[in-house]
Design an enzyme around this catalytic site. Structure first.
Site, PDB file in Angstrom:
ATOM      1  N   HIS A 181       0.733  -1.286  -0.018  1.00 19.04           N
ATOM      2  CA  HIS A 181      -0.056   0.020   0.325  1.00 19.04           C
ATOM      3  C   HIS A 181       0.788   1.220   0.090  1.00 19.04           C
ATOM      4  O   HIS A 181       0.708   2.204  -0.924  1.00 19.04           O
ATOM      5  CB  HIS A 181      -0.814  -0.066   1.333  1.00 19.04           C
ATOM      6  CG  HIS A 181      -1.688   1.243   1.332  1.00 19.04           C
ATOM      7  ND1 HIS A 181      -3.063   1.082   1.230  1.00 19.04           N
ATOM      8  CD2 HIS A 181      -1.476   2.469   1.845  1.00 19.04           C
ATOM      9  CE1 HIS A 181      -3.550   2.370   1.471  1.00 19.04           C
ATOM     10  NE2 HIS A 181      -2.751   3.149   1.751  1.00 19.04           N
ATOM     11  N   GLU A 182       1.667   1.294   0.714  1.00 20.93           N
ATOM     12  CA  GLU A 182       2.769   2.502   1.068  1.00 20.93           C
ATOM     13  C   GLU A 182       3.654   2.498  -0.319  1.00 20.93           C
ATOM     14  O   GLU A 182       3.847   3.697  -0.648  1.00 20.93           O
ATOM     15  CB  GLU A 182       3.667   2.528   2.251  1.00 20.93           C
ATOM     16  CG  GLU A 182       2.684   2.324   3.662  1.00 20.93           C
ATOM     17  CD  GLU A 182       1.882   3.621   3.675  1.00 20.93           C
ATOM     18  OE1 GLU A 182       1.930   4.722   3.152  1.00 20.93           O
ATOM     19  OE2 GLU A 182       0.924   3.467   4.533  1.00 20.93           O
ATOM     20  N   HIS A 185       1.627   4.121  -2.890  1.00 21.39           N
ATOM     21  CA  HIS A 185       1.525   5.540  -2.860  1.00 21.39           C
ATOM     22  C   HIS A 185       2.845   6.256  -3.501  1.00 21.39           C
ATOM     23  O   HIS A 185       2.791   7.225  -4.135  1.00 21.39           O
ATOM     24  CB  HIS A 185       1.437   5.970  -1.391  1.00 21.39           C
ATOM     25  CG  HIS A 185      -0.053   6.117  -0.749  1.00 21.39           C
ATOM     26  ND1 HIS A 185      -1.147   6.429  -1.372  1.00 21.39           N
ATOM     27  CD2 HIS A 185      -0.047   5.775   0.363  1.00 21.39           C
ATOM     28  CE1 HIS A 185      -1.982   6.272  -0.647  1.00 21.39           C
ATOM     29  NE2 HIS A 185      -1.643   5.837   0.576  1.00 21.39           N
ATOM     30  N   HIS A 191      -5.687   6.925  -2.669  1.00 24.27           N
ATOM     31  CA  HIS A 191      -6.953   5.910  -2.087  1.00 24.27           C
ATOM     32  C   HIS A 191      -7.927   5.823  -3.045  1.00 24.27           C
ATOM     33  O   HIS A 191      -8.302   6.726  -3.637  1.00 24.27           O
ATOM     34  CB  HIS A 191      -7.236   6.326  -0.619  1.00 24.27           C
ATOM     35  CG  HIS A 191      -6.226   6.317   0.304  1.00 24.27           C
ATOM     36  ND1 HIS A 191      -6.051   7.504   1.004  1.00 24.27           N
ATOM     37  CD2 HIS A 191      -5.279   5.298   0.864  1.00 24.27           C
ATOM     38  CE1 HIS A 191      -4.802   7.134   2.009  1.00 24.27           C
ATOM     39  NE2 HIS A 191      -4.379   5.992   1.730  1.00 24.27           N
ATOM     40  N   TYR A 237      -9.631   1.806   1.607  1.00 28.52           N
ATOM     41  CA  TYR A 237      -9.940   1.956   3.017  1.00 28.52           C
ATOM     42  C   TYR A 237     -10.828   0.808   3.500  1.00 28.52           C
ATOM     43  O   TYR A 237     -11.843   0.613   2.616  1.00 28.52           O
ATOM     44  CB  TYR A 237     -10.244   3.191   3.507  1.00 28.52           C
ATOM     45  CG  TYR A 237      -8.898   3.961   3.858  1.00 28.52           C
ATOM     46  CD1 TYR A 237      -7.520   3.400   3.945  1.00 28.52           C
ATOM     47  CD2 TYR A 237      -8.994   5.417   4.452  1.00 28.52           C
ATOM     48  CE1 TYR A 237      -6.562   4.166   4.318  1.00 28.52           C
ATOM     49  CE2 TYR A 237      -7.818   6.209   4.896  1.00 28.52           C
ATOM     50  CZ  TYR A 237      -6.649   5.604   4.785  1.00 28.52           C
ATOM     51  OH  TYR A 237      -5.519   6.329   5.044  1.00 28.52           O
TER      52      TYR A 237
HETATM   53 ZN   LIG Z   1      -2.870   5.076   2.295  1.00 30.55          ZN
END
Ligand SMILES: [Zn+2]
Length: 279
Positions: A181-182, A185, A191, A237
Site C-alpha cells: 500500500h505504501e 503511494h 486511495h 480503506y
Molecule cells: Zn494510504
C-alpha cells in the site's frame, strides 16, 4: 486517529498549499534531505502471511495514531515543497529507462531486522513479477526511497525528488499488504475511495466520522486510467476507517462486495501500474 488540533493544522496546510499552487513550477531547488517513500506485491508464502491478521487500513491508522508527521488521508506525507506539490497533480512518476524498465533506488534502515527486510523486499518482488517497476539498492542516485522505521506507516505521493522517506513502523506496519500500500503511494497512487467517481460505488457515512476528520474523505480529481472502481484495491480503506462510533464510515453500494483487504496488490492495482508507467 489524529487529534483535533492536528486536523486544524492540516486545514491550514491545505490553504498554504493552495497558495503554493500558484507559484511557478520548476523542479529544482528542492531540499534533498526533506522527502521520502517506497513499494511492493503478491505471492505471499504462508510464513510471511500469518501475522498479517488486520486489514491494511486498521494497521495503518492505528500505527499512525500519535505520529508527528503531517499526514493527509491517514498516511500520505503532506507536500511541503513545490516539487512535492506537483506529485499531487500526478506529475511525479519515476522515469523509465530506454530498456522499458522503471528503476527505483531504495535504501532500508538498519533499524529493521533481517526478517523485516526480507518482508519488505518480498513486497517489492511482487511489483517486479507483474510490472516494469524494478527496485534496486541505491548506489549514488539522486532520487530514492529511504525505508525507515518512524512513528507510523506513511509515504509521499509519487516521486518527490531527492531522498523521500517511506515509513514502516516496526510492529505495526511491516505487513505485506501495508508495505505494498505504501509503496503504491510512492508510485503515485491515491486511495481508491477518494476517486472522482466514488459516489457511484460507495456511500460515505459522515455521521459516523469525527467532523475534524471528514477531509480524509474529500474526493480528488484522480486519473482513473480508464479502469473501473476497484473494491478489492489495496488502496481502498476498510469500512470503519476514521469511524468514531464503531459503525461503518464507508458502505458499498453494490451488494456482496467486501473491501479493506490485507493481502496486497489486486489485479486492478497491477493493471493500473502497468497503465500509468506504460509497461
Ligand atoms: Zn494510504
Amino acid at each position: 486517529m489524529m487529534t483535533r488540533s492536528a486536523g486544524v493544522l492540516l486545514l491550514l496546510l491545505l490553504g498554504l498549499c493552495q497558495a503554493a499552487r500558484h507559484l511557478p513550477e520548476e523542479g529544482n531547488g528542492v531540499d534533498i534531505d526533506n522527502i521520502d517513500e517506497i513499494n511492493e506485491i503478491d505471492d505471499i508464502p504462508e510464513d510471511l502471511e500469518h501475522d498479517d491478521s488486520v486489514d491494511v487500513t486498521d494497521s495503518i491508522l492505528s500505527s499512525n495514531n500519535g505520529t508527528e508527521e503531517i499526514l493527509w488521508e491517514g498516511d500520505l506525507v503532506a507536500p511541503m515543497t513545490r516539487n512535492a506539490m506537483k506529485c499531487w497533480n500526478q506529475q511525479c512518476q519515476w522515469s523509465k529507462k530506454s530498456n522499458g524498465v522503471v528503476e527505483i533506488p531504495y535504501t532500508v534502515s538498519r533499524d529493521f531486522t533481517r526478517g523485516d527486510t526480507q518482508k519488505i523486499e518480498r513486497g517489492m518482488q511482487g511489483f517486479h513479477s507483474s510490472t516494469c517497476i524494478r527496485f534496486v539498492q541505491r548506489s549514488n542516485q539522486r532520487d530514492f526511497i529511504a525505508i525507515v522505521n518512524k512513528g507510523g506507516c506513511y509515504s509521499s505521493l509519487g516521486r518527490t525528488g531527492g531522498r523521500q522517506e517511506l515509513s514502516l513502523k516496526r510492529g505495526g506496519c511491516v505487513f505485506h499488504g501495508v508495505i505494498q500500500h505504501e509503496i503504491n503511494h510512492a508510485l503515485g497512487f491515491k486511495h481508491e475511495q477518494t476517486r472522482s467517481d466514488r459516489d457511484r460505488y460507495v456511500r460515505i457515512n459522515f455521521g459516523n466520522i469525527d467532523k475534524a476528520m471528514t477531509y480524509n474523505f474529500d474526493k480528488a480529481d484522480t486519473n482513473n486510467l480508464n479502469t473501473p472502481y476497484d473494491y478489492a484495491s489495496v488502496m481502498h480503506y476498510g469500512p470503519r476507517a476514521f469511524s468514531v462510533n464503531g459503525r461503518d464510515s464507508i458502505t458499498a453500494l453494490q451488494r456482496g462486495v467486501s473491501f479493506g483487504q490485507r493481502n496486497g496488490l489486486s489485479r486492478m492495482d497491477i493493471n493500473r501500474i502497468n497503465a500509468l508507467y506504460r509497461c
